[in-house]
Write a protein that holds these residues in place. Structure first.
Motif, PDB file in Angstrom:
ATOM      1  N   ASN A  51       0.723  -1.045  -0.021  1.00  0.00           N
ATOM      2  CA  ASN A  51       0.002   0.002   0.207  1.00  0.00           C
ATOM      3  C   ASN A  51       0.882   1.232   0.188  1.00  0.00           C
ATOM      4  O   ASN A  51       0.144   2.318   0.035  1.00  0.00           O
ATOM      5  CB  ASN A  51      -0.944   0.035   1.228  1.00  0.00           C
ATOM      6  CG  ASN A  51      -1.984  -1.075   1.228  1.00  0.00           C
ATOM      7  OD1 ASN A  51      -2.697  -1.534  -0.096  1.00  0.00           O
ATOM      8  ND2 ASN A  51      -1.984  -1.777   2.367  1.00  0.00           N
ATOM      9  N   CYS A  57       0.561   6.405   1.627  1.00  0.00           N
ATOM     10  CA  CYS A  57      -0.105   5.139   2.084  1.00  0.00           C
ATOM     11  C   CYS A  57      -1.470   5.239   1.328  1.00  0.00           C
ATOM     12  O   CYS A  57      -2.242   6.106   1.240  1.00  0.00           O
ATOM     13  CB  CYS A  57      -0.490   5.111   3.701  1.00  0.00           C
ATOM     14  SG  CYS A  57      -1.380   3.725   4.239  1.00  0.00           S
ATOM     15  N   LYS A  59      -3.791   3.419   1.664  1.00  0.00           N
ATOM     16  CA  LYS A  59      -5.018   2.996   2.727  1.00  0.00           C
ATOM     17  C   LYS A  59      -5.590   4.560   3.321  1.00  0.00           C
ATOM     18  O   LYS A  59      -6.919   4.415   3.282  1.00  0.00           O
ATOM     19  CB  LYS A  59      -4.656   2.148   3.721  1.00  0.00           C
ATOM     20  CG  LYS A  59      -4.483   0.794   3.406  1.00  0.00           C
ATOM     21  CD  LYS A  59      -5.719  -0.029   2.952  1.00  0.00           C
ATOM     22  CE  LYS A  59      -5.736  -1.527   2.829  1.00  0.00           C
ATOM     23  NZ  LYS A  59      -6.975  -2.064   2.666  1.00  0.00           N
ATOM     24  N   CYS A  60      -4.897   5.311   3.560  1.00  0.00           N
ATOM     25  CA  CYS A  60      -5.420   6.359   3.963  1.00  0.00           C
ATOM     26  C   CYS A  60      -5.013   7.700   3.524  1.00  0.00           C
ATOM     27  O   CYS A  60      -5.798   8.610   3.460  1.00  0.00           O
ATOM     28  CB  CYS A  60      -5.086   6.423   5.480  1.00  0.00           C
ATOM     29  SG  CYS A  60      -3.497   6.950   5.877  1.00  0.00           S
ATOM     30  N   CYS A  62      -2.048   9.489   3.670  1.00  0.00           N
ATOM     31  CA  CYS A  62      -1.079  10.292   4.530  1.00  0.00           C
ATOM     32  C   CYS A  62       0.096   9.811   4.009  1.00  0.00           C
ATOM     33  O   CYS A  62       0.349   9.143   3.175  1.00  0.00           O
ATOM     34  CB  CYS A  62      -1.096   9.576   6.044  1.00  0.00           C
ATOM     35  SG  CYS A  62      -0.395   7.854   6.329  1.00  0.00           S
ATOM     36  N   ARG A  67       3.129   9.883   9.742  1.00  0.00           N
ATOM     37  CA  ARG A  67       2.243   9.193  10.371  1.00  0.00           C
ATOM     38  C   ARG A  67       3.034   8.192  11.156  1.00  0.00           C
ATOM     39  O   ARG A  67       3.004   8.027  12.287  1.00  0.00           O
ATOM     40  CB  ARG A  67       1.272   8.284   9.484  1.00  0.00           C
ATOM     41  CG  ARG A  67       0.608   7.480  10.206  1.00  0.00           C
ATOM     42  CD  ARG A  67      -0.587   6.602   9.409  1.00  0.00           C
ATOM     43  NE  ARG A  67      -1.542   6.057  10.128  1.00  0.00           N
ATOM     44  CZ  ARG A  67      -2.888   6.524  10.307  1.00  0.00           C
ATOM     45  NH1 ARG A  67      -3.069   7.422   9.506  1.00  0.00           N
ATOM     46  NH2 ARG A  67      -3.742   5.958  10.641  1.00  0.00           N
ATOM     47  N   SER A  73      -0.026   7.100  16.650  1.00  0.00           N
ATOM     48  CA  SER A  73      -0.861   6.488  15.459  1.00  0.00           C
ATOM     49  C   SER A  73      -0.379   5.201  15.142  1.00  0.00           C
ATOM     50  O   SER A  73       0.439   4.567  15.962  1.00  0.00           O
ATOM     51  CB  SER A  73      -0.120   7.337  14.215  1.00  0.00           C
ATOM     52  OG  SER A  73       1.225   6.980  14.034  1.00  0.00           O
ATOM     53  N   PRO A  76      -2.825   2.364   9.197  1.00  0.00           N
ATOM     54  CA  PRO A  76      -4.067   2.608   8.873  1.00  0.00           C
ATOM     55  C   PRO A  76      -4.955   1.477   8.152  1.00  0.00           C
ATOM     56  O   PRO A  76      -6.131   1.297   7.810  1.00  0.00           O
ATOM     57  CB  PRO A  76      -3.970   3.556   7.972  1.00  0.00           C
ATOM     58  CG  PRO A  76      -2.797   3.876   7.444  1.00  0.00           C
ATOM     59  CD  PRO A  76      -1.928   3.054   8.214  1.00  0.00           C
ATOM     60  N   ASP A  77      -4.385   0.304   7.721  1.00  0.00           N
ATOM     61  CA  ASP A  77      -4.848  -0.894   7.364  1.00  0.00           C
ATOM     62  C   ASP A  77      -5.562  -1.610   8.223  1.00  0.00           C
ATOM     63  O   ASP A  77      -5.231  -2.431   8.808  1.00  0.00           O
ATOM     64  CB  ASP A  77      -3.646  -1.739   6.535  1.00  0.00           C
ATOM     65  CG  ASP A  77      -4.192  -2.937   5.718  1.00  0.00           C
ATOM     66  OD1 ASP A  77      -5.567  -3.029   5.803  1.00  0.00           O
ATOM     67  OD2 ASP A  77      -3.445  -3.439   4.874  1.00  0.00           O
TER      68      ASP A  77
END
Length: 83
Positions: A51, A57, A59-60, A62, A67, A73, A76-77
């Motif tokens: 990812n 990333c 996924k999100c 960022c 991050r 944090s 985010p997956d």
């Protein structure tokens, strides 16, 4: 020839973007940042992740180099938390 997308911003030669991100990181409360060893571990995991695309990333959205520095944090997956 195909470009490799599995790299961090600094490694990808995105020096302007990387310097802007580092300027932002410098404004963060030092208490909110993780230690250097944790950062290195997180970035290594991100570099091996499918990812990661040019420092971001998928996924999100960022920048992983931001991050990963934030102590509170996490990955985010939601389907496969890596850190």
């Amino acid at each position: 020839m195909q470009n490799c997308k599995k790299c961090l911003l600094l490694e990808a030669g995105e020096s302007v973007t990387y310097s802007e991100i580092m300027q932002y990181v410098a404004t963060l409360d030092k208490e909110s940042l993780c230690d250097e060893n944790t950062l290195k571990q997180r970035l290594a995991v991100c570099k091996a992740c499918d990812n990661l695309l040019s420092g971001m990333c998928l996924k999100c959205g960022c920048y992983v180099e931001v991050r990963a520095r934030l102590a509170a944090s996490d990955c985010p997956d939601a389907d496969n938390k890596r850190w």
